[in-house]
Motif scaffolding. Structure first.
Motif, PDB file in Angstrom:
ATOM      1  N   HIS A   1      -4.781  -3.371  -4.413  1.00 56.83           N
ATOM      2  CA  HIS A   1      -3.369  -3.039  -4.641  1.00 56.83           C
ATOM      3  C   HIS A   1      -2.916  -3.432  -6.044  1.00 56.83           C
ATOM      4  O   HIS A   1      -1.710  -3.504  -6.294  1.00 56.83           O
ATOM      5  CB  HIS A   1      -2.478  -3.761  -3.631  1.00 56.83           C
ATOM      6  CG  HIS A   1      -2.859  -3.578  -2.197  1.00 56.83           C
ATOM      7  ND1 HIS A   1      -2.577  -2.438  -1.484  1.00 56.83           N
ATOM      8  CD2 HIS A   1      -3.512  -4.398  -1.326  1.00 56.83           C
ATOM      9  CE1 HIS A   1      -3.029  -2.563  -0.242  1.00 56.83           C
ATOM     10  NE2 HIS A   1      -3.601  -3.749  -0.126  1.00 56.83           N
TER      11      HIS A   1
ATOM     12  N   LEU B   1       0.222  -2.259  -8.139  1.00 58.27           N
ATOM     13  CA  LEU B   1       1.267  -1.972  -7.150  1.00 58.27           C
ATOM     14  C   LEU B   1       1.988  -3.246  -6.730  1.00 58.27           C
ATOM     15  O   LEU B   1       3.215  -3.273  -6.615  1.00 58.27           O
ATOM     16  CB  LEU B   1       0.647  -1.307  -5.916  1.00 58.27           C
ATOM     17  CG  LEU B   1       0.174   0.133  -6.093  1.00 58.27           C
ATOM     18  CD1 LEU B   1      -0.943   0.461  -5.113  1.00 58.27           C
ATOM     19  CD2 LEU B   1       1.328   1.103  -5.907  1.00 58.27           C
TER      20      LEU B   1
ATOM     21  N   ASP C   1       6.908  -5.533  -5.440  1.00 54.95           N
ATOM     22  CA  ASP C   1       6.184  -4.777  -4.428  1.00 54.95           C
ATOM     23  C   ASP C   1       6.535  -3.310  -4.573  1.00 54.95           C
ATOM     24  O   ASP C   1       7.596  -2.872  -4.136  1.00 54.95           O
ATOM     25  CB  ASP C   1       6.537  -5.283  -3.025  1.00 54.95           C
ATOM     26  CG  ASP C   1       5.815  -4.508  -1.916  1.00 54.95           C
ATOM     27  OD1 ASP C   1       5.085  -3.552  -2.241  1.00 54.95           O
ATOM     28  OD2 ASP C   1       5.990  -4.856  -0.736  1.00 54.95           O
TER      29      ASP C   1
ATOM     30  N   ALA D   1       4.175  -1.230  -3.459  1.00 56.08           N
ATOM     31  CA  ALA D   1       3.122  -0.714  -2.590  1.00 56.08           C
ATOM     32  C   ALA D   1       3.645  -0.277  -1.231  1.00 56.08           C
ATOM     33  O   ALA D   1       2.963   0.464  -0.525  1.00 56.08           O
ATOM     34  CB  ALA D   1       2.036  -1.778  -2.394  1.00 56.08           C
ATOM     35  N   ASN D   2       4.832  -0.734  -0.847  1.00 59.72           N
ATOM     36  CA  ASN D   2       5.329  -0.492   0.506  1.00 59.72           C
ATOM     37  C   ASN D   2       6.676   0.222   0.477  1.00 59.72           C
ATOM     38  O   ASN D   2       7.687  -0.355   0.071  1.00 59.72           O
ATOM     39  CB  ASN D   2       5.497  -1.827   1.253  1.00 59.72           C
ATOM     40  CG  ASN D   2       4.169  -2.449   1.631  1.00 59.72           C
ATOM     41  OD1 ASN D   2       3.450  -1.918   2.468  1.00 59.72           O
ATOM     42  ND2 ASN D   2       3.841  -3.567   1.010  1.00 59.72           N
TER      43      ASN D   2
ATOM     44  N   ALA E   1       0.322   6.810  -4.133  1.00 57.54           N
ATOM     45  CA  ALA E   1       0.197   5.492  -4.760  1.00 57.54           C
ATOM     46  C   ALA E   1       0.176   5.558  -6.281  1.00 57.54           C
ATOM     47  O   ALA E   1       0.544   4.590  -6.958  1.00 57.54           O
ATOM     48  CB  ALA E   1      -1.067   4.794  -4.252  1.00 57.54           C
TER      49      ALA E   1
ATOM     50  N   LEU F   1      -7.029   2.286  -5.055  1.00 55.80           N
ATOM     51  CA  LEU F   1      -5.699   1.674  -4.997  1.00 55.80           C
ATOM     52  C   LEU F   1      -4.919   2.332  -3.867  1.00 55.80           C
ATOM     53  O   LEU F   1      -4.791   3.553  -3.810  1.00 55.80           O
ATOM     54  CB  LEU F   1      -4.961   1.839  -6.327  1.00 55.80           C
ATOM     55  CG  LEU F   1      -5.611   1.151  -7.528  1.00 55.80           C
ATOM     56  CD1 LEU F   1      -4.739   1.302  -8.767  1.00 55.80           C
ATOM     57  CD2 LEU F   1      -5.876  -0.318  -7.257  1.00 55.80           C
ATOM     58  N   THR F   2      -4.416   1.500  -2.979  1.00 50.31           N
ATOM     59  CA  THR F   2      -3.799   2.011  -1.765  1.00 50.31           C
ATOM     60  C   THR F   2      -2.405   1.441  -1.558  1.00 50.31           C
ATOM     61  O   THR F   2      -2.131   0.306  -1.964  1.00 50.31           O
ATOM     62  CB  THR F   2      -4.681   1.677  -0.538  1.00 50.31           C
ATOM     63  OG1 THR F   2      -4.023   2.118   0.653  1.00 50.31           O
ATOM     64  CG2 THR F   2      -4.958   0.193  -0.425  1.00 50.31           C
TER      65      THR F   2
ATOM     66  N   GLY G   1       0.508  -0.402   0.549  1.00 48.48           N
ATOM     67  CA  GLY G   1       0.400  -1.537   1.446  1.00 48.48           C
ATOM     68  C   GLY G   1       0.440  -1.112   2.901  1.00 48.48           C
ATOM     69  O   GLY G   1       0.348   0.079   3.226  1.00 48.48           O
TER      70      GLY G   1
ATOM     71  N   PRO H   1      -3.733   6.833  -0.835  1.00 49.88           N
ATOM     72  CA  PRO H   1      -4.486   6.073  -1.837  1.00 49.88           C
ATOM     73  C   PRO H   1      -5.230   7.014  -2.793  1.00 49.88           C
ATOM     74  O   PRO H   1      -5.424   8.196  -2.514  1.00 49.88           O
ATOM     75  CB  PRO H   1      -5.483   5.266  -0.994  1.00 49.88           C
ATOM     76  CG  PRO H   1      -5.055   5.426   0.434  1.00 49.88           C
ATOM     77  CD  PRO H   1      -4.324   6.720   0.507  1.00 49.88           C
TER      78      PRO H   1
ATOM     79  N   ASP I   1      -9.117  -6.798  -1.527  1.00 49.77           N
ATOM     80  CA  ASP I   1      -7.682  -6.694  -1.237  1.00 49.77           C
ATOM     81  C   ASP I   1      -6.854  -7.232  -2.403  1.00 49.77           C
ATOM     82  O   ASP I   1      -5.724  -7.656  -2.225  1.00 49.77           O
ATOM     83  CB  ASP I   1      -7.333  -7.444   0.047  1.00 49.77           C
ATOM     84  CG  ASP I   1      -6.086  -6.903   0.744  1.00 49.77           C
ATOM     85  OD1 ASP I   1      -5.725  -5.743   0.490  1.00 49.77           O
ATOM     86  OD2 ASP I   1      -5.487  -7.642   1.542  1.00 49.77           O
TER      87      ASP I   1
END
Length: 388
Positions: free
Chosen positions: A68, A71, A81, A83-84, A96, A120-121, A123, A132, A303
Motif C-alpha cells: 500500500h 497510498l 489514508d 487507500a480506503n 488505486a 499496490l492495492t 485497503g 489494484p 503489506d
C-alpha cells in the motif's frame, strides 16, 4: 538506451529446472538481450558499458505482490489514508492509481533493497475495495510506472469491514453481513453480465463493469481473509467461477485441503507480524512449506508500509527456517508473484526478451544476514548502486 554487459556473475534465472551458473548477461533497449556462459565484448557496440559482477549473485528484481505504499503515508505528524474509500461497502470501481503518491520515500527504499515491482492495492475497509495495479518502483509518474492496471478486484472479509461499518451500526457489522454483501454483489454482477450478453438496455454501472473483468476471467479477485473466512471466500469464488488469491491467509494450516482443491493462489504474510486476538491469532508460517509442496502458487508479501519493504528478506528467511528450500523461497518473491499478478511475460525470471529488471547482490538474500543489494536495474536502467 545503452548496452550494458554484466560479466562473471552467478546467474539465478529462476526458470524452472535451471540451476545457477556463472555467466554473462547483456541488456539492450531495456530488455534482457542475451544470457550465456560468456559474451564477448568485442562483438558489441563500442560504447557498451561493462559491469564486472565477479563474486556477485544476479537475481531477477524482487516482487512484492501486496503493498500500500504511496497510498498510506505514515511519515508526517498525521497519517494519510488514500487507500480506503469507506463511503460504502461496495466501491469496486475505484482505481488505486489515483491515490498513489509516486514521491513517497518508500519507493526509493524498495528499489534500493532490490524490489523492482509491486502490486499496490486499496485497503481493506470495505467488502469490495477497488482495483489494484502493478508498477515498477522507480519513476516520477504512476501511470508511466504502471505495467498492468487493473491486476485484480480487491475484496476484504473479516475484521476490517466489520470494524468500518460496525462502528456506524450499519451493514455489514458481522461476518454474516459481509457474506450477504458478497453474495448479493456477485449475484448482481452476474445478472448484469447476462443482461449485457442478451443485448438488453442497461444503465452503465462502473462497479458492475469492474466486476465483469473478474467474471470473464480477465483478472482474479484478491480476497483479504484469514482463518475460517477463507472458507467463505472459497465458497463464493467457486460459485461464480472466478480466479482468486487469498491475501494474508493466516490460519491456512486449518484448511489445506479446501485451499488446494479450490485452485487458488496464496499471497501469504506479512510473516513478521505480531500475534494478537482477531485475525492475527494464528500466524502459521509453516503453512507456506505445505502449500508449496502441494502445488499452490505462493507469494510472500510485506503489506508495506505496515511492515517495511526490506522485511521481504526476513520473509524469505522465515520460510527457509520452516523448511522451504531456499530456491523455492526465492520463487515466492520472483516468478510466483509475477504469475499471480499476470505479468510473467515481462518479469519474474532472467529470460531473454523480458524486462531488464535485475539485482546484483553480495551474498544470499534470506540466508546471509550480511547479504546486500549492490546494484538495482529497472527497465535496463541502473537506478541504484551501493557506495559502500
Amino acid at each position: 538506451m545503452e548496452h550494458i554487459l554484466i560479466q562473471n556473475g552467478t546467474l539465478y534465472t529462476m526458470e524452472e529446472g535451471t540451476e545457477p551458473f556463472q555467466g554473462d548477461l547483456l541488456v539492450a533497449e531495456g530488455k534482457i538481450k542475451s544470457i550465456a556462459k560468456e559474451i564477448c565484448p568485442a562483438t558489441l557496440p563500442s560504447d557498451t558499458k561493462v559491469v564486472d559482477a565477479s563474486g556477485m549473485n544476479i537475481f531477477p528484481g524482487l516482487i512484492d505482490a501486496h503493498s500500500h505504499i504511496g497510498l498510506f503515508d505514515f511519515n508526517g505528524e498525521n497519517s494519510v489514508d488514500d487507500a480506503n474509500e469507506m463511503t460504502g461497502p461496495v466501491t469496486l470501481s475505484v482505481d488505486a492509481r489515483y491515490g498513489v503518491n509516486p514521491k513517497a520515500k518508500e519507493f526509493r527504499v524498495a528499489y534500493e533493497y532490490g524490489i523492482t515491482t509491486m502490486l499496490l492495492t486499496p485497503g481493506s475497509g470495505n467488502v469490495f475495495c477497488g482495483l489494484p495495479f502493478a508498477l515498477k518502483t522507480y519513476g516520477d509518474n504512476v501511470f508511466d510506472m504502471s505495467i498492468k492496471a487493473p491486476c485484480a478486484v480487491k475484496i476484504a472479509l473479516g475484521g476490517n469491514p466489520k470494524g468500518t461499518y460496525g462502528d456506524r451500526n450499519q451493514l455489514p457489522m458481522t461476518r454474516m453481513g459481509v457474506a450477504k454483501v458478497l453474495w448479493e454483489t456477485f449475484g448482481k454482477a452476474k445478472a448484469y453480465q447476462e443482461a449485457k450478453e442478451k443485448g438488453e438496455a442497461l444503465e452503465y454501472d462502473p462497479d458492475m463493469e469492474a466486476m465483469l473483468l473478474a467474471l470473464r476471467g480477465e483478472i482474479p479477485c484478491k480476497i483479504h481473509c484469514t482463518q475460517y473466512d477463507m472458507l467463505t471466500a472459497i465458497e463464493v469464488a467457486k460459485a461464480f467461477g472466478v480466479r482468486f488469491s487469498l491475501e494474508h491467509a493466516w490460519g491456512a494450516t486449518d484448511y489445506m485441503d479446501e485451499i488446494v482443491e479450490s485452485g487458488c493462489d496464496i499471497c501469504y504474510g506479512p510473516i513478521g507480524t505480531y500475534r494478537c486476538v482477531g485475525e492475527r491469532r494464528k500466524v502459521d508460517i509453516e503453512a507456506v512449506k505445505t502449500l508449496d509442496e502441494r502445488g499452490v502458487t505462493v507469494a510472500l508479501i510485506t503489506d508495506s508500509p505496515i511492515l517495511s519493504e526490506e522485511s521481504l528478506y526476513h520473509h524469505i528467511g522465515e520460510a527457509v527456517r520452516e523448511g522451504v528450500p531456499w530456491m523455492r523461497a526465492l520463487r515466492m518473491v520472483t516468478v510466483n508473484p509475477s504469475k499471480i499478478l499476470g505479468v510473467e511475460e515481462r518479469i519474474g525470471t532472467l529470460t531473454e526478451g523480458k524486462d531488464a529488471d535485475l539485482i546484483l547482490v553480495k551474498g544470499r538474500l534470506g540466508l546471509d544476514t550480511d547479504a546486500k543489494v549492490l546494484c538495482t536495474m529497472i527497465n535496463g536502467q541502473i537506478v541504484y548502486q551501493s557506495t559502500r
